[in-house]
Scaffold this active site. Sequence first.
Site, PDB file in Angstrom:
ATOM      1  N   THR A 122       9.053  17.354   1.636  1.00  0.00           N
ATOM      2  CA  THR A 122       8.563  18.280   2.224  1.00  0.00           C
ATOM      3  C   THR A 122       7.200  18.859   1.181  1.00  0.00           C
ATOM      4  O   THR A 122       7.400  18.733   0.080  1.00  0.00           O
ATOM      5  CB  THR A 122       9.430  19.431   2.602  1.00  0.00           C
ATOM      6  OG1 THR A 122       9.838  20.293   1.174  1.00  0.00           O
ATOM      7  CG2 THR A 122      10.744  19.029   3.277  1.00  0.00           C
ATOM      8  N   HIS A 123       6.216  19.007   2.175  1.00  0.00           N
ATOM      9  CA  HIS A 123       5.170  19.320   1.172  1.00  0.00           C
ATOM     10  C   HIS A 123       4.751  18.380   0.387  1.00  0.00           C
ATOM     11  O   HIS A 123       3.938  18.521  -0.714  1.00  0.00           O
ATOM     12  CB  HIS A 123       5.055  20.677   0.325  1.00  0.00           C
ATOM     13  CG  HIS A 123       5.837  21.904   0.942  1.00  0.00           C
ATOM     14  ND1 HIS A 123       4.985  22.988   1.463  1.00  0.00           N
ATOM     15  CD2 HIS A 123       6.979  22.310   1.259  1.00  0.00           C
ATOM     16  CE1 HIS A 123       5.770  23.711   2.253  1.00  0.00           C
ATOM     17  NE2 HIS A 123       6.954  23.358   1.888  1.00  0.00           N
ATOM     18  N   SER A 180      -9.766  -8.373  -1.215  1.00  0.00           N
ATOM     19  CA  SER A 180     -11.051  -7.551  -1.480  1.00  0.00           C
ATOM     20  C   SER A 180     -11.849  -8.896  -1.820  1.00  0.00           C
ATOM     21  O   SER A 180     -11.622  -9.824  -2.421  1.00  0.00           O
ATOM     22  CB  SER A 180     -10.677  -6.647  -2.837  1.00  0.00           C
ATOM     23  OG  SER A 180     -11.897  -6.559  -3.317  1.00  0.00           O
ATOM     24  N   LYS A 230      -6.267  -7.433  -5.251  1.00  0.00           N
ATOM     25  CA  LYS A 230      -5.918  -6.447  -4.157  1.00  0.00           C
ATOM     26  C   LYS A 230      -5.276  -6.959  -3.077  1.00  0.00           C
ATOM     27  O   LYS A 230      -5.335  -8.353  -2.711  1.00  0.00           O
ATOM     28  CB  LYS A 230      -7.494  -5.834  -3.748  1.00  0.00           C
ATOM     29  CG  LYS A 230      -8.091  -4.956  -4.593  1.00  0.00           C
ATOM     30  CD  LYS A 230      -7.212  -3.525  -4.928  1.00  0.00           C
ATOM     31  CE  LYS A 230      -7.018  -2.708  -3.828  1.00  0.00           C
ATOM     32  NZ  LYS A 230      -8.450  -2.063  -3.660  1.00  0.00           N
ATOM     33  N   ASN A 263      -4.431  -5.193   0.483  1.00  0.00           N
ATOM     34  CA  ASN A 263      -4.847  -3.906   1.220  1.00  0.00           C
ATOM     35  C   ASN A 263      -4.203  -3.755   2.352  1.00  0.00           C
ATOM     36  O   ASN A 263      -3.771  -4.691   3.158  1.00  0.00           O
ATOM     37  CB  ASN A 263      -6.426  -3.873   1.276  1.00  0.00           C
ATOM     38  CG  ASN A 263      -7.275  -3.497   0.032  1.00  0.00           C
ATOM     39  OD1 ASN A 263      -6.615  -3.089  -0.807  1.00  0.00           O
ATOM     40  ND2 ASN A 263      -8.278  -4.143  -0.015  1.00  0.00           N
ATOM     41  N   GLU A 315      -4.742   1.314   7.952  1.00  0.00           N
ATOM     42  CA  GLU A 315      -5.847   2.239   7.886  1.00  0.00           C
ATOM     43  C   GLU A 315      -6.443   2.247   9.244  1.00  0.00           C
ATOM     44  O   GLU A 315      -6.866   3.168   9.699  1.00  0.00           O
ATOM     45  CB  GLU A 315      -6.732   1.753   6.865  1.00  0.00           C
ATOM     46  CG  GLU A 315      -6.052   1.957   5.389  1.00  0.00           C
ATOM     47  CD  GLU A 315      -6.764   1.067   4.243  1.00  0.00           C
ATOM     48  OE1 GLU A 315      -7.352   1.853   3.636  1.00  0.00           O
ATOM     49  OE2 GLU A 315      -6.703   0.018   4.355  1.00  0.00           O
ATOM     50  N   TYR A 362     -16.112  16.154  44.339  1.00  0.00           N
ATOM     51  CA  TYR A 362     -16.756  14.958  43.625  1.00  0.00           C
ATOM     52  C   TYR A 362     -18.095  15.619  42.917  1.00  0.00           C
ATOM     53  O   TYR A 362     -18.899  16.109  43.747  1.00  0.00           O
ATOM     54  CB  TYR A 362     -16.730  13.726  44.506  1.00  0.00           C
ATOM     55  CG  TYR A 362     -17.317  12.727  43.527  1.00  0.00           C
ATOM     56  CD1 TYR A 362     -16.537  11.897  42.916  1.00  0.00           C
ATOM     57  CD2 TYR A 362     -18.728  12.176  43.548  1.00  0.00           C
ATOM     58  CE1 TYR A 362     -16.878  10.728  42.209  1.00  0.00           C
ATOM     59  CE2 TYR A 362     -19.107  11.499  42.941  1.00  0.00           C
ATOM     60  CZ  TYR A 362     -18.180  10.478  41.965  1.00  0.00           C
ATOM     61  OH  TYR A 362     -18.768   9.411  41.109  1.00  0.00           O
TER      62      TYR A 362
HETATM   63  N1  ARG Z   1     -19.271   4.724  40.949  1.00  0.00           N
HETATM   64  C1  ARG Z   1     -18.879   5.851  41.396  1.00  0.00           C
HETATM   65  C2  ARG Z   1     -17.680   6.395  40.481  1.00  0.00           C
HETATM   66  O1  ARG Z   1     -17.106   5.842  39.722  1.00  0.00           O
HETATM   67  C3  ARG Z   1     -18.219   5.909  42.811  1.00  0.00           C
HETATM   68  C4  ARG Z   1     -18.212   7.077  43.901  1.00  0.00           C
HETATM   69  C5  ARG Z   1     -19.668   7.380  44.103  1.00  0.00           C
HETATM   70  N2  ARG Z   1     -19.665   8.544  44.869  1.00  0.00           N
HETATM   71  C6  ARG Z   1     -20.713   9.095  45.154  1.00  0.00           C
HETATM   72  N3  ARG Z   1     -20.749  10.200  45.966  1.00  0.00           N
HETATM   73  N4  ARG Z   1     -21.783   8.833  44.616  1.00  0.00           N
HETATM   74  O2  ARG Z   1     -17.456   7.654  40.513  1.00  0.00           O
END
Ligand code: ARG
Length: 461
Positions: free
Chosen positions: A154-155, A276, A282, A284, A289, A316
Amino acid sequence: MKLWSGRLSGSMDETFARLNNSLPFDRRLAQVDVLGSIAWAKALVEPGVLTPEEAAAIVNGLQSILEDFKSGKEPFVESDEDIHTAVERLLSERIGSLAGKLHTGRSRNDQVATDFRLWLMDALPHLAVLLLELQATLIARAEQDRGILLPGYTHFQQAQPILLSHWWLAHFWALQRDRERLAEALRRTRKMPLGSGALAGTAYPIDRFALAQDLGFDAPSPNSLDAVSDRDFAAEVLFWAALTGVHMSRLAEALILYTTAEFGFLSLADAFSTGSSLMPQKKNPDPLELVRSKSGLLIGRLTGLLAMLKGLPSAYDKDLQDDKPPVFEAVDLLELLLPVMSGLISTLTVYPERTRAAIGWPVMATDLADYLVGRGVPFRQAHTAVAQAVSRAEALGINLPDLPLGEWQKIHLAFGEDLFAVFDPERAVRRRSAYGGTAPQAVEEQIRLAKMTLEGPRERG
Ligand code: ARG
């Protein structure tokens, strides 16, 4: 062809066209876009938008496009604004103006949200399998490395001895929660936006329940406004990816330390190591990572999406187009990181004599305090007494077990000759036998439980 060209005149600015064009990334939705359209065409028959013959012709055209996509043919052109535009153009080239009836009652807004969910409904179950394979690898390791002791930290200071099997399983349970979260995210992804139109719903009496079933969704979305704007599923997938990345990164960080000359607890197989270009000696741990760095990038994808979403006022907005690259990239990364971790863990070599030898005597301090507790000393007092013994040994420049009994008894008379039997890491481990502890028998129970968890009900695809 632009789907919206009737409204505007002249041609689009060329640099804006490049900014606007989402085909470079949403082409990955090609197949699900066609599947969504096939289902939509069929659904348009019942409300009388398409005759059965028209629907059949459209479906045939779409099938041929789907065949092309499946065989790797993607006949896209420069002017295809996005995958939906491209599919509609291809359809009109194949079946003529009838193609123009397909988009009736539908918007790209409900279409793209549907496509994206369909794509994830395909991708996520595969990730769940990869996650499960990594978990199985950790269980196998826990079984293979039975009985090996190492210092628990721990720590990052030595704390108490533990079983290596217990340590492997600690990482198993984190991944189990990831798998549960993934199943939850998938459950919420299975809601169908199609039939929400641009925002207000569709004006055609589509049976959205039948449509949802046809496309493999659990149910249609209950609110059209929410359906076209909801990207919670994408954010959840990115959170899942980020946290799974964090879990793998923490494991990677410990494994990197344990492979150093100073620890020497384990070494990676050559197949998971690099050399390396300058220093001939080395070996690695590059894969670990890279797991560590990619997990940082995964966090960036999550915060990027959340920042993109936070200011969107309604249904939208074009910003939503940018929801896809971070999710695609996160899925691609996990598809790579999970199997690398599985392969690396199953092939590494553990050096039990090194892990055992690394256990310093002071890690027995808690058990010495418990020893006094067994002789009626309140734990608080016992804690102080042992701390004093540790300091005394340090001051005398000797190991704690070499501190003579007289010195112990000067600190507390409850110390007796049998205190020296406490200096036994195996015994310390055996004592932690309550459920969830590191005792061999508790770990066996844990292995059984872990296996049962893996055999539990699989999330359906
Ligand atoms: N290429 C657009 C998207 O991925 C599709 C929807 C476009 N809709 C619009 N109202 N222009 O969101």
